[in-house]
Design an enzyme around this catalytic site. Structure first.
Site, PDB file in Angstrom:
ATOM      1  N   LYS A  54       0.839  -1.086   0.011  1.00 15.93           N
ATOM      2  CA  LYS A  54       0.072   0.009  -0.023  1.00 15.93           C
ATOM      3  C   LYS A  54       0.874   1.284  -0.041  1.00 15.93           C
ATOM      4  O   LYS A  54       0.563   2.148  -0.687  1.00 15.93           O
ATOM      5  CB  LYS A  54      -0.848   0.130   1.349  1.00 15.93           C
ATOM      6  CG  LYS A  54      -2.036  -0.956   1.147  1.00 15.93           C
ATOM      7  CD  LYS A  54      -2.664  -1.064   2.337  1.00 15.93           C
ATOM      8  CE  LYS A  54      -3.780  -2.159   2.297  1.00 15.93           C
ATOM      9  NZ  LYS A  54      -4.602  -2.738   3.524  1.00 15.93           N
ATOM     10  N   GLN A  98      -4.750  -1.203   9.739  1.00 14.79           N
ATOM     11  CA  GLN A  98      -4.919  -2.721   9.131  1.00 14.79           C
ATOM     12  C   GLN A  98      -5.446  -3.877  10.073  1.00 14.79           C
ATOM     13  O   GLN A  98      -5.194  -3.806  11.210  1.00 14.79           O
ATOM     14  CB  GLN A  98      -3.417  -3.028   8.640  1.00 14.79           C
ATOM     15  CG  GLN A  98      -3.245  -4.242   8.167  1.00 14.79           C
ATOM     16  CD  GLN A  98      -3.622  -4.149   6.627  1.00 14.79           C
ATOM     17  OE1 GLN A  98      -3.689  -3.688   6.035  1.00 14.79           O
ATOM     18  NE2 GLN A  98      -4.541  -5.476   6.297  1.00 14.79           N
ATOM     19  N   ASP A 121     -11.179   2.807   4.120  1.00 15.50           N
ATOM     20  CA  ASP A 121     -11.735   1.262   4.063  1.00 15.50           C
ATOM     21  C   ASP A 121     -13.137   1.253   3.903  1.00 15.50           C
ATOM     22  O   ASP A 121     -13.819   0.277   3.752  1.00 15.50           O
ATOM     23  CB  ASP A 121     -11.155   0.486   5.323  1.00 15.50           C
ATOM     24  CG  ASP A 121     -10.081  -0.257   4.895  1.00 15.50           C
ATOM     25  OD1 ASP A 121      -9.808  -0.753   3.792  1.00 15.50           O
ATOM     26  OD2 ASP A 121      -9.671  -0.694   5.781  1.00 15.50           O
TER      27      ASP A 121
END
Ligand code: NDP
Length: 300
Positions: A54, A98, A121
């Site tokens: 990422k 994460q 997200d």
């Protein structure tokens, strides 16, 4: 006849190139650089690989990448304090924590402490509610990637019968909401669904997000249907040598491709689209934060 292969790797490269162009414009016309902060708690090897990828791709499209690696024993209070700081930092437009988090941290509490407009997200409860009621939201990256590929392949999705196999909060449910928003007739199938093969076979679109290697075989697929395989499963591959593994999806690719009209492979299908959509979401969040028009084709 063999299906058209939907090339997610090439599609993701196209999305990243569009994001990079938009970032160049933001910098030159408005002196703004989008910034993405990624928080990693602990040392889960798979998460470390994702976070590294990422960060690399964020920098490649010209954005600022801020990585926060925290010790596995980090307290909830310290993690929430970091999120609060990032929520209030104007150079950070997207925040991603994460998952999974270590057991002592409450995932729902942590995710819901991210400012919804920076929740790239799309997991914050406000974004879930906005998506469910058809309002402007941040959309989870994997379903957004699937939607982009489906729109690209079909043009309009209106009136098509779509079956989403799997009802998780991160893939199945948001995917079903997105398809409904594009006027598909949507069925969500799961482990208790009766006659699941027939349910899938009647669909124009099958999205598989199950987590069971090659469960959906060609005889579950209607002739000419579009198959989007979200699954990522690692299975033993003795043919490659002792202890070797290979990746397969939730769909049995070889049999499904003989019946389907179009299909995504694993690897090289949905997977690459997920990070590309994370970058697209960061760009969207940055445009919204600065009251600028949202780039076209990169949101739901
Ligand atoms: P979850 O485990 O959270 O959900 C799986 C879903 O599949 C559940 O709703 C479950 O039903 C359903 N299911 C399980 N077994 C069956 C069965 N035999 N028949 C019908 N339905 C079944 O998984 P996720 O949604 O998180 O992920 C799904 C897959 O997608 C995984 O392989 C994951 O690795 C992959 N993935 C890929 C991403 C990418 O970037 N490409 C991103 C995220 C996930 P029930 O609710 O009834 O138990």
């Amino acid at each position: 006849m063999s299906a058209t292969i939907i090339d997610g790797k090439a599609f993701a490269a196209k999305v990243r190139a569009q994001v990079a162009d938009e970032v160049t414009k933001l910098k030159s016309e408005h002196n703004i650089t989008p910034g993405l902060a990624v928080i990693l708690v602990g040392e889960d090897p798979a998460s470390e690989v994702y976070v590294r990828n990422k960060g690399k791709q964020t920098v490649e499209v010209g954005m600022n990448s801020y990585e926060h690696k925290l010790d596995a024993s980090t307290s909830e209070a310290d993690l929430l304090a970091l999120i609060d700081k990032l929520n209030n930092d104007p150079s950070v437009h997207g925040i991603l924590c994460q998952l999974p988090l270590p057991d002592h941290l409450n995932e729902d509490l942590v995710i819901n402490s991210i400012a919804p407009e920076k929740d790239v997200d799309g997991f914050h409860i406000s974004n879930v509610g906005l998506l469910g009621t058809g309002q402007k939201s941040m959309v989870p990256c994997t379903p957004l990637g699937c939607l982009m590929m489906l729109r690209d392949h079909h043009g309009s999705l209106s009136g098509l019968n779509a079956v989403v196999v799997g009802r998780s909060n991160i893939v199945g449910k948001p995917m079903a909401n997105l398809l409904l928003r594009d006027s598909c007739t949507v069925t969500i199938a799961h482990s208790r669904t009766k006659n699941i093969e027939e349910v899938c076979k009647a669909a124009d679109i099958v999205v598989a997000a199950v987590g069971r290697p090659e469960m959906i075989t060609g005889d579950w697929i209607g002739k000419g249907a579009t198959v989007i395989d979200v699954g990522i499963n690692r299975i033993p591959a003795p043919e490659r040598g002792e202890g070797k593994m290979r990746l397969v999806g939730d769909v049995h690719f070889d049999s499904a491709k003989e019946v389907a009209g179009a299909i995504t492979p694993v690897p090289g299908g949905v997977g690459p689209m997920t990070i590309a959509c994370l970058l697209a979401n960061t760009l969207t969040a940055c445009a919204r934060a600065n009251n600028l028009p949202e780039p076209e084709g990169l949101t739901a």
